[in-house]
Scaffold this active site. Sequence first.
Site: not given
Length: 381
Positions: A106, A155, A275
Site C-alpha cells: 500500500s 486505486t 474497497h
Amino acid sequence: MIISSANDYREAARRRVPPFMFHYADGGSFSERTLERNVTDLADLALRQRVLKDMSQLDTEIELFGEKLAMPAVLAPVGACGMYARRGEVQAAQAAENKGIPFTLSTVSICPIEEVTAAIKRPMWFQLYVLKDRGFMKHVLERAKAAGCSTLVFTVDMPTPGARYRDRHSGMSGDYKEIRRALQAVTHPFWAWDVGIKGKPHTLGNVSAYTGKAVGLDDYVVWLGENFDPSISWKDLEWIRDFWDGPMVIKGILDPEDAKDAVRFGADGIVVSNHGGRQLDGALSSARALPSIADAVKGDIKILADSGIRNGLDIVRMLALGADATMLGRAFVYALGAAGKAGVENMLDIFKKEMHVAMTLTSNQKISDITRDALVDLSKL
C-alpha cells in the site's frame, strides 16, 4: 485457540490486536451494509456438484501479467499492515512469496518500499492512490520502479474518504484517541511488546520519505484527507500510464461502462472492488457487480475481484462469476494480526486446500475450466 479457517484468524486477531487497529481492518463505512453483502452475496452462491470425473491432475496454478501464481490470488494492498505485526508488510510479503503469489504494498504502508523489496526475491506489486500532490505520486512511482516492483495497482475509488463510524468508537479517530489507544495497548501486552515497542518506527514509510519528516497515524489521516482528489479523471492517469513500464491495474471498478473505459484507456487489468465496503455504503457487492462486467470486457482485459472473500470456495465462486484472479485483503490481515508470517502462510494453505475441495467436487481440473457452469441458478429451481 484452534485455527481451521480465516474466520478463526479473525477471532484470534480480535483477541490479540487492540480494538483501534482490529476495527480499522474489520469495519466498513456508514451502516456497513455493503460490507455485509460482500460476504453474504458471495457465500449464498450455490456450487454445482459434479461427480465421477477424473480429478487426479487438479492444478490451481495460473499465469497473470507474465507471472506464475500458485493459485489465483494476490495479497491486496492494506494500509498500516505494520501495526498488526512487527514490520507487518515484510512478514506478509515473505509469506506470499513462500506460497507462490504476489504481495501488493500500500501507498500508506508502515514499511517503506525499499525495506520490503530487500526482504524478498519475488517482485512485489505496488498500489497508488489518486492524490492532489502529484509530486508525491511521481516520487513514489520512481521509487517503486527503481525497487523492481512489477505491477502498479491504481486505486480510483477514493476521491473522498468514506465515513467510517466504527473508527470513532474504537479510538482510531475521534476525541481522546491517544489516551484510548494507550489504554488498549496496556490490555494487549503481546501486541504492545511485539508491535508497539519492537515494531518501531510506526511512521508511514513511503510518505515520510517524501515529506522528510516522520508521518505517524494521526498525521496520515490528516494528510490523506487533504490529498484526496475529487477532480481526477481518466486524462489525469495518462502520465502515469506513460511513466510506468509494467502492467497497470485499475482498482475500484463496479460498473461495466467504467470497465470499458479502462480497456479504452489501455489498462492491463481491473479489480472489481468496492474497497471492502469501506467507501460507498449501499454500492453493489463485488459478487453482484462482477458478472455484467465480465460480460462486457472478458478477454479484453484481465479481471481481478476482491471484497467478501473469506475462504477458498469464495475464490472459486469469483472465478465462476468471471474473474481471472482474486485479491485477498481482510483475510490475510486477520492472519497477520493473529500469528504474523506463519499465520498468513497457514491461511493461504487453508485457502488452497479449500479450492482443491471445491474444484474436485465441481469437476473443474484447471482454473481455466471454471465457468458459470460451476454455479447453480437458484432462480430456476
